[in-house]
Motif scaffolding. Sequence first.
Motif, PDB file in Angstrom:
ATOM      1  N   LEU A 199      15.250  14.946 -11.705  1.00 26.84           N
ATOM      2  CA  LEU A 199      15.185  14.942 -10.247  1.00 26.84           C
ATOM      3  C   LEU A 199      14.247  16.034  -9.733  1.00 26.84           C
ATOM      4  CD1 LEU A 199      18.931  14.327  -9.343  1.00 26.84           C
ATOM      5  CD2 LEU A 199      17.036  12.732  -9.085  1.00 26.84           C
ATOM      6  N   GLN A 200      14.245  17.202 -10.396  1.00 28.84           N
ATOM      7  CA  GLN A 200      13.317  18.276  -9.995  1.00 28.84           C
ATOM      8  C   GLN A 200      11.867  17.838 -10.183  1.00 28.84           C
ATOM      9  OE1 GLN A 200      14.840  21.358 -12.507  1.00 28.84           O
ATOM     10  NE2 GLN A 200      16.184  22.229 -10.928  1.00 28.84           N
ATOM     11  N   MET A 201      11.587  17.124 -11.281  1.00 26.20           N
ATOM     12  CA  MET A 201      10.210  16.615 -11.494  1.00 26.20           C
ATOM     13  C   MET A 201       9.826  15.651 -10.369  1.00 26.20           C
ATOM     14  SD  MET A 201       8.655  17.727 -14.313  1.00 26.20           S
ATOM     15  CE  MET A 201       7.643  16.402 -14.983  1.00 26.20           C
ATOM     16  N   THR A 202      10.745  14.746 -10.015  1.00 29.27           N
ATOM     17  CA  THR A 202      10.461  13.770  -8.960  1.00 29.27           C
ATOM     18  C   THR A 202      10.221  14.469  -7.629  1.00 29.27           C
ATOM     19  OG1 THR A 202      11.801  12.108 -10.088  1.00 29.27           O
ATOM     20  CG2 THR A 202      11.362  11.766  -7.737  1.00 29.27           C
ATOM     21  N   LEU A 203      11.090  15.420  -7.277  1.00 30.81           N
ATOM     22  CA  LEU A 203      10.921  16.139  -6.014  1.00 30.81           C
ATOM     23  C   LEU A 203       9.643  16.974  -6.033  1.00 30.81           C
ATOM     24  CD1 LEU A 203      14.611  17.316  -5.407  1.00 30.81           C
ATOM     25  CD2 LEU A 203      13.406  15.443  -4.278  1.00 30.81           C
ATOM     26  N   GLY A 204       9.311  17.555  -7.185  1.00 29.42           N
ATOM     27  CA  GLY A 204       8.086  18.348  -7.284  1.00 29.42           C
ATOM     28  C   GLY A 204       6.846  17.503  -7.074  1.00 29.42           C
TER      29      GLY A 204
ATOM     30  N   LYS B  75       5.881  24.768  -3.222  1.00 36.59           N
ATOM     31  CA  LYS B  75       7.223  24.231  -3.444  1.00 36.59           C
ATOM     32  C   LYS B  75       7.275  23.432  -4.734  1.00 36.59           C
ATOM     33  CE  LYS B  75       8.189  24.005   1.527  1.00 36.59           C
ATOM     34  NZ  LYS B  75       8.504  23.124   2.661  1.00 36.59           N
ATOM     35  N   ALA B  76       6.200  22.690  -5.012  1.00 33.52           N
ATOM     36  CA  ALA B  76       6.149  21.925  -6.261  1.00 33.52           C
ATOM     37  C   ALA B  76       6.156  22.858  -7.474  1.00 33.52           C
ATOM     38  CB  ALA B  76       4.902  21.044  -6.275  1.00 33.52           C
ATOM     39  N   ILE B  77       5.473  23.999  -7.377  1.00 34.12           N
ATOM     40  CA  ILE B  77       5.422  24.958  -8.499  1.00 34.12           C
ATOM     41  C   ILE B  77       6.837  25.413  -8.866  1.00 34.12           C
ATOM     42  CG2 ILE B  77       4.725  27.315  -9.088  1.00 34.12           C
ATOM     43  CD1 ILE B  77       2.111  26.755  -7.523  1.00 34.12           C
ATOM     44  N   ALA B  78       7.648  25.726  -7.847  1.00 34.95           N
ATOM     45  CA  ALA B  78       9.012  26.193  -8.130  1.00 34.95           C
ATOM     46  C   ALA B  78       9.834  25.120  -8.846  1.00 34.95           C
ATOM     47  CB  ALA B  78       9.692  26.602  -6.823  1.00 34.95           C
ATOM     48  N   LEU B  79       9.706  23.867  -8.401  1.00 40.40           N
ATOM     49  CA  LEU B  79      10.477  22.780  -9.012  1.00 40.40           C
ATOM     50  C   LEU B  79      10.005  22.499 -10.434  1.00 40.40           C
ATOM     51  CD1 LEU B  79      10.638  20.540  -5.858  1.00 40.40           C
ATOM     52  CD2 LEU B  79      12.628  21.398  -7.071  1.00 40.40           C
ATOM     53  N   PHE B  80       8.673  22.432 -10.642  1.00 34.91           N
ATOM     54  CA  PHE B  80       8.148  22.153 -11.985  1.00 34.91           C
ATOM     55  C   PHE B  80       8.517  23.275 -12.957  1.00 34.91           C
ATOM     56  CE2 PHE B  80       4.582  19.542  -9.863  1.00 34.91           C
ATOM     57  CZ  PHE B  80       5.354  18.399  -9.944  1.00 34.91           C
ATOM     58  N   THR B  81       8.538  24.508 -12.471  1.00 34.25           N
ATOM     59  CA  THR B  81       8.878  25.643 -13.343  1.00 34.25           C
ATOM     60  C   THR B  81      10.312  25.510 -13.862  1.00 34.25           C
ATOM     61  OG1 THR B  81       7.325  27.089 -12.163  1.00 34.25           O
ATOM     62  CG2 THR B  81       9.063  28.146 -13.455  1.00 34.25           C
TER      63      THR B  81
ATOM     64  N   LYS C 196       0.844  -1.205   0.000  1.00 40.36           N
ATOM     65  CA  LYS C 196       0.000   0.000   0.000  1.00 40.36           C
ATOM     66  C   LYS C 196       0.875   1.250   0.000  1.00 40.36           C
ATOM     67  CE  LYS C 196      -4.002   0.295   0.660  1.00 40.36           C
ATOM     68  NZ  LYS C 196      -5.104   0.538  -0.276  1.00 40.36           N
ATOM     69  N   PHE C 197       1.960   1.226   0.791  1.00 42.30           N
ATOM     70  CA  PHE C 197       2.862   2.377   0.814  1.00 42.30           C
ATOM     71  C   PHE C 197       3.463   2.619  -0.561  1.00 42.30           C
ATOM     72  CE2 PHE C 197       7.162   4.079   1.215  1.00 42.30           C
ATOM     73  CZ  PHE C 197       6.915   5.249   1.907  1.00 42.30           C
ATOM     74  N   VAL C 198       3.904   1.534  -1.208  1.00 38.24           N
ATOM     75  CA  VAL C 198       4.485   1.669  -2.548  1.00 38.24           C
ATOM     76  C   VAL C 198       3.437   2.177  -3.522  1.00 38.24           C
ATOM     77  CG1 VAL C 198       5.487   0.404  -4.485  1.00 38.24           C
ATOM     78  CG2 VAL C 198       6.242  -0.083  -2.149  1.00 38.24           C
ATOM     79  N   LYS C 199       2.199   1.689  -3.397  1.00 37.72           N
ATOM     80  CA  LYS C 199       1.147   2.125  -4.314  1.00 37.72           C
ATOM     81  C   LYS C 199       0.819   3.596  -4.122  1.00 37.72           C
ATOM     82  CE  LYS C 199      -3.489   0.935  -5.940  1.00 37.72           C
ATOM     83  NZ  LYS C 199      -4.653   0.042  -5.762  1.00 37.72           N
ATOM     84  N   ARG C 200       0.771   4.061  -2.862  1.00 38.02           N
ATOM     85  CA  ARG C 200       0.476   5.471  -2.611  1.00 38.02           C
ATOM     86  C   ARG C 200       1.605   6.373  -3.090  1.00 38.02           C
ATOM     87  NH1 ARG C 200      -0.954   3.602   2.524  1.00 38.02           N
ATOM     88  NH2 ARG C 200       0.907   4.555   3.401  1.00 38.02           N
ATOM     89  N   ASN C 201       2.829   5.843  -3.074  1.00 35.19           N
ATOM     90  CA  ASN C 201       3.987   6.664  -3.438  1.00 35.19           C
ATOM     91  C   ASN C 201       4.699   6.098  -4.653  1.00 35.19           C
ATOM     92  OD1 ASN C 201       4.250   8.466  -0.795  1.00 35.19           O
ATOM     93  ND2 ASN C 201       3.844   6.386  -0.137  1.00 35.19           N
ATOM     94  N   LYS C 202       3.916   5.511  -5.582  1.00 36.04           N
ATOM     95  CA  LYS C 202       4.554   4.790  -6.683  1.00 36.04           C
ATOM     96  C   LYS C 202       5.391   5.717  -7.560  1.00 36.04           C
ATOM     97  CE  LYS C 202       0.245   4.966  -9.387  1.00 36.04           C
ATOM     98  NZ  LYS C 202      -0.777   4.145 -10.048  1.00 36.04           N
ATOM     99  N   GLY C 203       4.984   6.989  -7.695  1.00 39.26           N
ATOM    100  CA  GLY C 203       5.779   7.907  -8.503  1.00 39.26           C
ATOM    101  C   GLY C 203       7.165   8.089  -7.910  1.00 39.26           C
TER     102      GLY C 203
END
Length: 442
Positions: free
Chosen positions: A348-353, A364-370, A197-204
Amino acid sequence: GIIHRDIKPSNVLVAMYDDRPVPKVIDFGVAKAAGPQLTEHTLATGFGAVIGTLEYMSPEQASFNALDVDTRSDVYALGVLLYELLTGTTPLDRKRLGRSALMEALRLVREEEAPKPSARLSTSDALPSVAANRQMEPAKLSRLMRGELDWVVLKALEKDRARRYETANGLARDVGRYLADEVVEARPPNVGYRLRKFVKRNKGRVLAATLVLLALVGGVVGTSLGLMRALEAESKALASADAERTAKEAESEQRAAAEDAAAKALASAQAERTAKEAEGKAKEVAERRLAQIEKGIGILGSIFKDLNPRAAEKEGKPLQALLGERLDQATAQLNGEAVGDPLTVAKLQMTLGESQLYLGYPDKAIALFTRARQTYAARLGPDAAETLESMNNLAAAYLSAGKPDLARPLLEETLKLMKAKLGPDHPDTLTSMGNLAAAYQT
C-alpha cells in the motif's frame, strides 16, 4: 517521405509567390526518412536520444526510444502551431516546462492533455491582444473557437496517435472544411474514451486498487468459509457431546443414582465449556480479520470516493490537490493503524507513493518509498524483486524532487544487485542501466 521532427515557428517561413503567401518548412537537421534508408549514407537516429523542441514535441518523441516516430508526429507539431496561432500560447506553458526537470518535462509532454483552445483563450491575459490582432471582439473570438475549431485542434493534438489525422493533408482538409462551413471529420471524444484515458493515465493506481480490492474480496470469502467450517465443527462437537451424554445416561441406568447424576453433570459441563471456547476463538479470529479488511477497504475507498474524472474541480479545489490531500490522509491512517501484515502495508505504501509522485509531490513519495524499501529488505532480502522495485521508485522520486546526487548512488546499487541476481543481459538489468544513464544526464 521525410519526417521533420522539429516543426516550430522558427522553422516555418512564409514567402510571397504570385502575390500569395506560401509557407515553407526549413531546417531539416534532425529530419529522418520514413521507411527504409534512402541511401547508404542516410543517418539513423540512435536509441535513447530525445530529439525536438519540448513545446512542439509529440508524445512518442518524448521517450528515449523514438524509433517508431512517423508522419503523425509532424501532424502533432502542426497542431501545436495551430493552437499557438489561435491562442497566442502553446498547449504546455513554456515557463512551466522551463522550471521542470527533464524527466518531468517529458512526462508532461507524454501525459498531460491540452486544454481546449477556446478555454485557454477565455482565461488568458493575452485575449485582448490576440483579439486585436484579428480585429475582433474578445468575446466573439472565444465563441468562434468553440465547437468545431476546438475539435480540429484537439484531434491533431491527440496523445494516442491512432486518433490523430493520418497526414498533414488530412489536417489541412479538415481546416478547409471548417472554413467552407462544411462538416468536419473531427469529433469530441465520448465519455467512454475519456474514462479509458483516465484509467490509462492512472493505470498504476487503478491496477493497484483493483488488486487490493480483489485481495480483500478473497479475504472476505476465505474468512466466511473459515467461519462456516468453525460453525460446522461446533455443531459436530455439540452433536458428539450429546451422543456421549446419551450413552452415559444409558450406562448410568445400571449404576447407582448418585453416581449417575455426577457423571451427567460432569459430561454436560465439559461439553458446554469446550463448545464455548471453540465458539469464542472462531468469533475472535473472524472479527479481527473482518476489521482488517474493513480498514483496508476504508483507506482505499477514501481516496477515490465521489471523484469525477470529468470534473475540473471538486469541493472548490483542483482535482490534483484534492487527490493529494486524500493520499496524505490515507498515509496517516496507514501509519497509525495496522491493516494486515507488514508486506501488505509495504505494498500500500508503494501504491500511495506512486500516486504522490504522479501528482507532483516527490517529497511525500520519498518518505513512502523509503519505508516500503526498509520493510521489503528486512522481510524478503536486499535483492528481492520487490526491494529492487522500491529502490527504483525511490530514485525516480529523488530525480523528480531535483536531488540527482541521492538518486545516482541508489541507482548504482540497484544495478549492481540486478547484475548479480539476473545477469547483465536481463531486460530488467538493461532498464536499470538506462535509468542510471538518464540520471547522469540530469
